[in-house]
Design an enzyme around this catalytic site. Structure first.
Site, PDB file in Angstrom:
ATOM      1  NE  ARG A 259      12.545 -42.922  32.754  1.00  0.00           N
ATOM      2  CZ  ARG A 259      12.791 -41.448  33.342  1.00  0.00           C
ATOM      3  NH1 ARG A 259      12.940 -40.520  32.650  1.00  0.00           N
ATOM      4  NH2 ARG A 259      12.754 -41.431  34.591  1.00  0.00           N
ATOM      5  NE  ARG A 274      17.115 -38.538  25.177  1.00  0.00           N
ATOM      6  CZ  ARG A 274      16.194 -37.581  25.699  1.00  0.00           C
ATOM      7  NH1 ARG A 274      15.420 -38.188  26.756  1.00  0.00           N
ATOM      8  NH2 ARG A 274      16.596 -36.570  25.837  1.00  0.00           N
ATOM      9  CD  GLU A 346      15.524 -33.545  32.772  1.00  0.00           C
ATOM     10  OE1 GLU A 346      15.234 -34.572  33.616  1.00  0.00           O
ATOM     11  OE2 GLU A 346      15.074 -33.806  31.615  1.00  0.00           O
ATOM     12  CB  SER A 349      12.374 -33.514  36.632  1.00  0.00           C
ATOM     13  OG  SER A 349      12.898 -33.138  35.380  1.00  0.00           O
ATOM     14  NE  ARG A 388      20.314 -37.512  31.125  1.00  0.00           N
ATOM     15  CZ  ARG A 388      19.073 -36.575  30.197  1.00  0.00           C
ATOM     16  NH1 ARG A 388      19.064 -35.535  30.612  1.00  0.00           N
ATOM     17  NH2 ARG A 388      18.606 -37.261  29.223  1.00  0.00           N
TER      18      ARG A 388
END
Length: 423
Positions: A259, A274, A346, A349, A388
Site C-alpha cells: 500500500r 503502518r 485496529e 477489519s 500489528r
C-alpha cells in the site's frame, strides 16, 4: 456497483443511504443519464427497424420493376445515421457505468451514523489488560534488540519499510503460520496461494479502482501489486455462475500486501504499525444473500478466536457510516490493546459487502430449482494483520529488561521457544 433498476424503483431510499454516508443526493443525475441511454437505445432500434423495412421495400420495388432510387437513398441515410446513434449510446452508457462505479456501497440499517472513528460503536471487549510492575515500553523501543531493524529497512527501501531478523523474523513467521493453521484447520477456510500481481479487472472488481488508484503500487507492465489478498481471493469467482450447493465458499491466504499509504501522511511514521509492505492472513467468503448475515458474524468470530488464543486483550467496534470502507455495507473492526501506547489499535477489519462487489465482478449463482441467476454476496476480513499482531505480542508479553515471553499458542510454531531474549 449499484443496480440502476433498484435506483429507478426507489430513488428516495438510494439518496437516503447516501445521506447516511454524508453524501449529496445523486439519483436524479443518474436517472437522467439512464433515461438518455435508454432513449438512444430505443432510437437505435427504431432506425434499425426502418432500415430493414426500407431494404425489404427495395426488393419488392425491384420485383415490380419500380424505381427504387428514393428507397435506396432512405436506406443510405439510415445507414449513415445509425453509427452516430450507436456511438452516442455507448458514450452515455459508459458515463452511467462510471458514475455508478464511483459511488460507495450503502450502509445496512444497523450501522451507526457518524462522521469518523469517534462515532464508532463498541460491541464488546474481551480479555484482561496486562498489569505490569514496570512502565511498559512501545514496540519500537523494545523491537530493535529483538530484530526489528528499522534503520536497515529505510536504508534498503526508504520510509515505511522494516527489515526483520532473528527473533523478530521467527516470531513473524510463526504468527503467520499459526493464523493459517487456525483459519484452515479450525474454521473451514480453504488455504490458497494467490498471485500478488493482478490486472485492472481484479482491482476494479473489489472496488480499489478507479477511485483509489493512488493507494496502490503499479508495475511497469500495467499490473497492480495487491493491497490485500481480498483482491485475489474474491476475484476467484469473477465472471462465474456457481450452483447454490457450492456455497458458501471460504478462502484464506497469507500474503505480502502493498500500500502506498497515500492518505496517511504523517500517521504512524515510527515503528511497525503502518508499512508500505506487510503480511496479512486474509479471509474471504462467497455466500448466498440469506447466508451473509450469519457469515459476517462467523468470520469476525474466527478473527477473534486468534486473538483469544494468543491471549491478547481486544474489543470489537462497529464502524459508523463515515468510517467504513468504499465497498462495505457493514464493518466490524477488532482493536487490540497496546500497553506501550496505552490504547487500542485496529488489527482486523471484517466487512460484508452484499452484492456490491459481485455486480462489479459479474459473479452469480443459480438458486436450486430456478432457471435464473442472482448475484452472490461477498465478505472479507483480516485474520489477522501479522505485523500489528507482532507489535501486540511484543508489547503485551514484554518483561522487564526487554525480553518477551512467547504466547503458549505460538510455541509449537517456534520449536518450543518460550522466551525471546534481547541482543
Amino acid at each position: 456497483m449499484h443496480d440502476i433498476r433498484s435506483i429507478r424503483e426507489n430513488p428516495k431510499a438510494f439518496d437516503a443511504g447516501l445521506a447516511r454516508r454524508g453524501l449529496a443526493p445523486q439519483s436524479a443525475a443518474l436517472l437522467a443519464t439512464d433515461e438518455r441511454a435508454r432513449a438512444l437505445t430505443t432510437e437505435m432500434q427504431a432506425v434499425l427497424a426502418q432500415r430493414n423495412e426500407a431494404s425489404k421495400a427495395i426488393g419488392a420495388a425491384r420485383a415490380r420493376r419500380d424505381d427504387p432510387t428514393d428507397l435506396m437513398a432512405e436506406v443510405a441515410a439510415l445507414k449513415e445515421r445509425l453509427p452516430l446513434i450507436e456511438t452516442e449510446q455507448k458514450q452515455v452508457a459508459e458515463e452511467l457505468s462510471a458514475a455508478l462505479a464511483a459511488i460507495p456501497n450503502l450502509p445496512l440499517g444497523d450501522v451507526p451514523k457518524g462522521a469518523g472513528e469517534d462515532d464508532n460503536a463498541l460491541v464488546h471487549e474481551r480479555g484482561t489488560l496486562p498489569d505490569f510492575a514496570f512502565t511498559p515500553a512501545e514496540h519500537d523501543a523494545i523491537g530493535p534488540a529483538l530484530g526489528l531493524d528499522f534503520d536497515t529497512g529505510v536504508k534498503l527501501s526508504g520510509a515505511r519499510f522494516t527489515l526483520l531478523r532473528g527473533h523478530a523474523a521467527r516470531l513473524h513467521s510463526a504468527l503467520g503460520q499459526f493464523m493459517l493453521a487456525t483459519l484452515s484447520g479450525e474454521h473451514g477456510y480453504e488455504q490458497v496461494v494467490p498471485p500478488l500481481l493482478v490486472r485492472d479487472e481484479a482491482v476494479f472488481g473489489t472496488g480499489q479502482l478507479p477511485k483509489f488508484a493512488d493507494d496502490l503500487f503499479r508495475t511497469t507492465d500495467g499490473r497492480w501489486l495487491i493491497p490485500t489478498a481480498e483482491v485475489s481471493l474474491t476475484n476467484i469467482v469473477r465472471e462465474s455462475i456457481l450452483s447454490e450447493d457450492e456455497l458458501p465458499l471460504r478462502f484464506t491466504a497469507l500474503t505480502a500486501c502493498f500500500r502506498s499509504e497515500a492518505g496517511a501522511a504523517g500517521r504512524d511514521t515510527r515503528g511497525f504499525i503502518r508499512q508500505h509492505q506487510f503480511e496479512k492472513a486474509e479471509m474471504v467468503s462467497i455466500t448466498t444473500p440469506d447466508q451473509s448475515e450469519a457469515e459476517h458474524e462467523r468470520m469476525t468470530a474466527a478473527a477473534e478466536d486468534i486473538l483469544t488464543k494468543l491471549g491478547l486483550p481486544f474489543r470489537r467496534m462497529k464502524l459508523c457510516t463515515g468510517d467504513m470502507g468504499f465497498t462495505a455495507a457493514r464493518t466490524y473492526d477488532l482493536e487490540v490493546w497496546l500497553p506501550g501506547q496505552a490504547r487500542y489499535r485496529e488489527i482486523s477489519s471484517c466487512s460484508t459487502c452484499g452484492d456490491f462487489q459481485a455486480r462489479r465482478m459479474s459473479a452469480r449463482y443459480r438458486p436450486a430449482g430456478e432457471k435464473g441467476t442472482r448475484f452472490v454476496h461477498t465478505l472479507n476480513g483480516s485474520g489477522l494483520a501479522v505485523g500489528r499482531t507482532l507489535v501486540a505480542v511484543i508489547e503485551n508479553y514484554q518483561q522487564e529488561g526487554g525480553a518477551v515471553a512467547v504466547p503458549e499458542a505460538l510455541r509449537a510454531f517456534m520449536g518450543g521457544v518460550e522466551r525471546l531474549e534481547p541482543r
